[in-house]
Design an enzyme around this catalytic site. Sequence first.
Site, PDB file in Angstrom:
ATOM      1  N   SER A  15       0.786  -1.267   0.085  1.00 36.13           N
ATOM      2  CA  SER A  15      -0.094   0.125  -0.024  1.00 36.13           C
ATOM      3  C   SER A  15       0.755   1.475  -0.041  1.00 36.13           C
ATOM      4  O   SER A  15       0.158   2.297  -0.319  1.00 36.13           O
ATOM      5  CB  SER A  15      -0.884  -0.168   1.426  1.00 36.13           C
ATOM      6  OG  SER A  15      -1.449  -1.158   1.573  1.00 36.13           O
TER       7      SER A  15
ATOM      8  N   HIS B 266      -2.298  -2.976  -6.593  1.00 36.28           N
ATOM      9  CA  HIS B 266      -2.932  -2.698  -5.380  1.00 36.28           C
ATOM     10  C   HIS B 266      -4.503  -2.828  -5.455  1.00 36.28           C
ATOM     11  O   HIS B 266      -5.080  -2.275  -5.904  1.00 36.28           O
ATOM     12  CB  HIS B 266      -2.463  -1.353  -5.144  1.00 36.28           C
ATOM     13  CG  HIS B 266      -2.843  -0.938  -3.648  1.00 36.28           C
ATOM     14  ND1 HIS B 266      -3.395   0.200  -3.332  1.00 36.28           N
ATOM     15  CD2 HIS B 266      -2.640  -1.531  -2.442  1.00 36.28           C
ATOM     16  CE1 HIS B 266      -3.793   0.478  -1.965  1.00 36.28           C
ATOM     17  NE2 HIS B 266      -3.555  -0.690  -1.485  1.00 36.28           N
TER      18      HIS B 266
ATOM     19  N   GLU C  76      -5.093  -0.297  -8.389  1.00 43.35           N
ATOM     20  CA  GLU C  76      -4.205   0.552  -8.863  1.00 43.35           C
ATOM     21  C   GLU C  76      -2.788  -0.116  -9.271  1.00 43.35           C
ATOM     22  O   GLU C  76      -2.473  -0.964  -8.563  1.00 43.35           O
ATOM     23  CB  GLU C  76      -3.682   1.604  -7.645  1.00 43.35           C
ATOM     24  CG  GLU C  76      -4.590   2.518  -6.998  1.00 43.35           C
ATOM     25  CD  GLU C  76      -4.446   3.338  -5.845  1.00 43.35           C
ATOM     26  OE1 GLU C  76      -4.533   4.478  -5.585  1.00 43.35           O
ATOM     27  OE2 GLU C  76      -3.835   2.716  -4.772  1.00 43.35           O
TER      28      GLU C  76
ATOM     29  N   ASN D 277      -4.603   5.726  -1.151  1.00 46.32           N
ATOM     30  CA  ASN D 277      -4.252   5.914   0.526  1.00 46.32           C
ATOM     31  C   ASN D 277      -3.309   7.192   0.830  1.00 46.32           C
ATOM     32  O   ASN D 277      -3.491   7.500   1.809  1.00 46.32           O
ATOM     33  CB  ASN D 277      -3.078   4.742   0.712  1.00 46.32           C
ATOM     34  CG  ASN D 277      -3.808   3.419   0.967  1.00 46.32           C
ATOM     35  OD1 ASN D 277      -4.964   3.118   0.989  1.00 46.32           O
ATOM     36  ND2 ASN D 277      -3.208   2.337   0.802  1.00 46.32           N
TER      37      ASN D 277
HETATM   38  N1  LIG Z   1      -5.582  -4.324   4.798  1.00 50.98           N
HETATM   39  C1  LIG Z   1      -5.743  -3.589   3.696  1.00 50.98           C
HETATM   40  O1  LIG Z   1      -6.733  -2.814   3.937  1.00 50.98           O
HETATM   41  C2  LIG Z   1      -4.731  -3.469   2.841  1.00 50.98           C
HETATM   42  C3  LIG Z   1      -5.398  -2.928   1.461  1.00 50.98           C
HETATM   43  C4  LIG Z   1      -4.318  -2.894   0.412  1.00 50.98           C
HETATM   44  C5  LIG Z   1      -3.290  -3.581   0.613  1.00 50.98           C
HETATM   45  N2  LIG Z   1      -2.747  -3.873   1.576  1.00 50.98           N
HETATM   46  C6  LIG Z   1      -1.392  -4.431   1.584  1.00 50.98           C
HETATM   47  O2  LIG Z   1      -1.526  -5.868   1.436  1.00 50.98           O
HETATM   48  C7  LIG Z   1      -0.280  -6.281   2.119  1.00 50.98           C
HETATM   49  C8  LIG Z   1      -1.033  -7.351   3.257  1.00 50.98           C
HETATM   50  O3  LIG Z   1      -1.677  -6.822   4.207  1.00 50.98           O
HETATM   51  P1  LIG Z   1      -2.748  -7.291   4.961  1.00 50.98           P
HETATM   52  O4  LIG Z   1      -3.586  -6.261   5.687  1.00 50.98           O
HETATM   53  O5  LIG Z   1      -3.391  -8.630   4.255  1.00 50.98           O
HETATM   54  O6  LIG Z   1      -2.034  -8.192   6.217  1.00 50.98           O
HETATM   55  P2  LIG Z   1      -2.239  -9.180   7.150  1.00 50.98           P
HETATM   56  O7  LIG Z   1      -1.408  -9.216   8.231  1.00 50.98           O
HETATM   57  O8  LIG Z   1      -3.620  -9.431   7.360  1.00 50.98           O
HETATM   58  O9  LIG Z   1      -1.793 -10.578   6.414  1.00 50.98           O
HETATM   59  C9  LIG Z   1      -0.638 -11.009   6.115  1.00 50.98           C
HETATM   60  C10 LIG Z   1      -0.515 -12.517   5.639  1.00 50.98           C
HETATM   61  O10 LIG Z   1       0.963 -12.678   5.472  1.00 50.98           O
HETATM   62  C11 LIG Z   1       1.461 -13.796   5.913  1.00 50.98           C
HETATM   63  N3  LIG Z   1       2.956 -13.963   5.731  1.00 50.98           N
HETATM   64  C12 LIG Z   1       3.785 -13.487   6.408  1.00 50.98           C
HETATM   65  N4  LIG Z   1       4.922 -13.775   6.317  1.00 50.98           N
HETATM   66  C13 LIG Z   1       4.946 -14.595   5.245  1.00 50.98           C
HETATM   67  C14 LIG Z   1       5.715 -15.328   4.441  1.00 50.98           C
HETATM   68  N5  LIG Z   1       7.058 -15.202   4.452  1.00 50.98           N
HETATM   69  N6  LIG Z   1       5.249 -16.268   3.344  1.00 50.98           N
HETATM   70  C15 LIG Z   1       3.952 -16.106   3.085  1.00 50.98           C
HETATM   71  N7  LIG Z   1       2.916 -15.576   3.961  1.00 50.98           N
HETATM   72  C16 LIG Z   1       3.481 -14.997   5.055  1.00 50.98           C
HETATM   73  C17 LIG Z   1       0.788 -13.881   7.308  1.00 50.98           C
HETATM   74  O11 LIG Z   1       0.727 -15.173   7.887  1.00 50.98           O
HETATM   75  C18 LIG Z   1      -0.465 -13.108   7.019  1.00 50.98           C
HETATM   76  O12 LIG Z   1      -1.623 -14.221   6.937  1.00 50.98           O
HETATM   77  C19 LIG Z   1       0.559  -5.231   2.641  1.00 50.98           C
HETATM   78  O13 LIG Z   1       1.241  -4.970   1.930  1.00 50.98           O
HETATM   79  C20 LIG Z   1      -0.685  -4.179   2.865  1.00 50.98           C
HETATM   80  O14 LIG Z   1      -0.110  -3.091   2.973  1.00 50.98           O
HETATM   81  C21 LIG Z   1      -3.493  -3.863   2.666  1.00 50.98           C
END
Ligand SMILES: NC(=O)c1ccc[n+]([C@@H]2O[C@H](COP(=O)([O-])OP(=O)(O)OC[C@H]3O[C@@H](n4cnc5c(N)ncnc54)[C@H](O)[C@@H]3O)[C@@H](O)[C@H]2O)c1
Length: 596
Positions: free
Chosen positions: A121, A142, A154, A192
Amino acid sequence: MAREFTSVGVVGLGTMGAGIVEVFARNGIDVVAVEISAAALERGRVTLTGSTDRAVAKGKLAAADRDALLSRVNFQVGLDALHSVDLVIEAVPEHLDLKQRIFAELDRVCKPEAILATNTSSLSVTEISVATTRPNQVIGIHFFNPAPVMKLVEVVRTVVTSAEVVADVEALCARLGKVDVTINDRAGFIANALLFGYLNHAVSMLESRYATREDIDAAMKLGCGLPMGPLALMDLIGLDTAYEILDTMYRRGGRDRRHAPVPLIKQMVTAGLLGRKSGRGFYTYERPGSPVVVPDEQTPVASESALADGARGIAKVGVVGSGTMATGIIEVFAKAGYEVVSVTRGAEKSAKVFESVKTSLNKGVVRGKLSEADRDAALGRINWSATLEHLADVDLVVEAVVEELSVKKALFASLDEICKPGVVLATTTSSLPVIDVAMATQRPADVVGLHFFNPAPIMPLVEVVQTIRTSTETTATAKAVCATLGKTGVVCGDRSGFIVNALLFPYLNDAVKMLEASYSTADDIDYAMKLGCGYPMGPFELLDVVGLDVSLAIQRELYLELREPGFAPAPLLEHLVTAGYLGRKSGRGFRDHTRR
Ligand SMILES: NC(=O)c1ccc[n+]([C@@H]2O[C@H](COP(=O)([O-])OP(=O)(O)OC[C@H]3O[C@@H](n4cnc5c(N)ncnc54)[C@H](O)[C@@H]3O)[C@@H](O)[C@H]2O)c1
């Protein structure tokens, strides 16, 4: 010919990853879904099946289609399983070193022609890409939360991403039924960069006890038509993820203080209050992962009766003024059964207001929302006057005269002389300090702000503004009155912009700055906020409706009061106003309205 994607990999099945798997599998693409451990994999599987089961229960997905969707997903622990996919999307936590490690590993495991994408993000896609030997095949894709629902993607290209890869990914987005905007690699991209300053500001309002969580969220939902309030959205995003995004944006985005994460966020993350995913964040949820909010110790207790809170009984209401707001407010009170005394500056003005109220009530009759008898009763409850002396026996006065402090102060001084003791004196000001008006009287404890939104008969929100001298009884009375009007009264402190404008206008101003910096177009920025965040209008559409002069004036007030450098009005906004481009009302603002 765009490249054919038959199988993709998703790394990390958390909040975003599980949703992204669903998007691909729903569109007939095989997915290798990868997690770090068997337990995390199981959690991801449960999220996916939960989401698809809900879609079936809601009738949005046939049971057979769900089964086909799930059969396309191959759940695996470890990146090695990704050796033959055409594209990988990484959705692991927002840490640069972690993402770089994963990309180096993906580079080793994946076939040479595979595209490697990140769902970051806020981190630099460029910095992630240099961990591989194929930075020209690295791109940002994204998705928005929840990925199966939000239409926007995005697409983030770096200076070395190949044009072919960009085109292939754009075609893929179209196949997934998404709308993409393609942009360069800048902290926070479009959505964002505009959203997180607002979210952080909302948390600071809560932290400083400026307003309650329920009131902050209700204000933005009801005042701006947003699908959810900022604190509920923080819970959906995940507070740990939100913290990392803010922190990265602060460091990458020019150290704008508005992105320095409010300390409360870090404290909550440390305490394990991560939002929906952990069952508790700003709100408490039925169980981890559930969207259902349950009451907790912060939930306001509905008192037996408003009078129990010390609210005074109100039967007769005076409304001073004859403009748009006064007219709407007179109608609202009369319709709700109050006896109303309207005071204008003369019989001619009163006649005009009477006609407007009648026309508006008639519309209600035509639409079948109001009976003729109720219309006549409402009109019959209004007394028309041109002298303040007729307010001697009212229980509440609502002032809605011109937005000039000297005029309002003189009026309140007169009301102080005329009105009986115990009356609540309310101002509808949207930008002046209520305390200035209150101090024009000898009874500042009885003075409160009642900030109605335009059009008053329709908008469901009223901001109840308490100054440092407003008594709790006065606030309770104002809240109780809002409830009898069928409106939600949110209580806040006496600061420039109250809740809604203080959170809304800096965001609009930021959008203008983004346009001015040529990062994106007005159309793409509007799309991003509508399709990525569910806003009813994009920032430029809204600015043209509100009026650029009005928006500039509000932004100037906010800047003057808070001296926050990030609130300085965008030069482009100032120039447009100087040029007479004021929005719809002048035929041209950010868009030309004369050609439609
Ligand atoms: N939460 C949101 O609203 C949102 C929206 C758009 C983008 N993002 C982006 O998406 C990405 C993930 O965010 P999220 O909110 O889903 O996080 P989250 O913490 O909910 O999930 C992350 C997952 O990654 C897994 N993980 C960690 N290390 C790993 C590895 N080495 N190999 C495989 N899996 C692994 C974890 O077990 C977890 O299930 C981030 O870059 C975030 O900025 C988040």
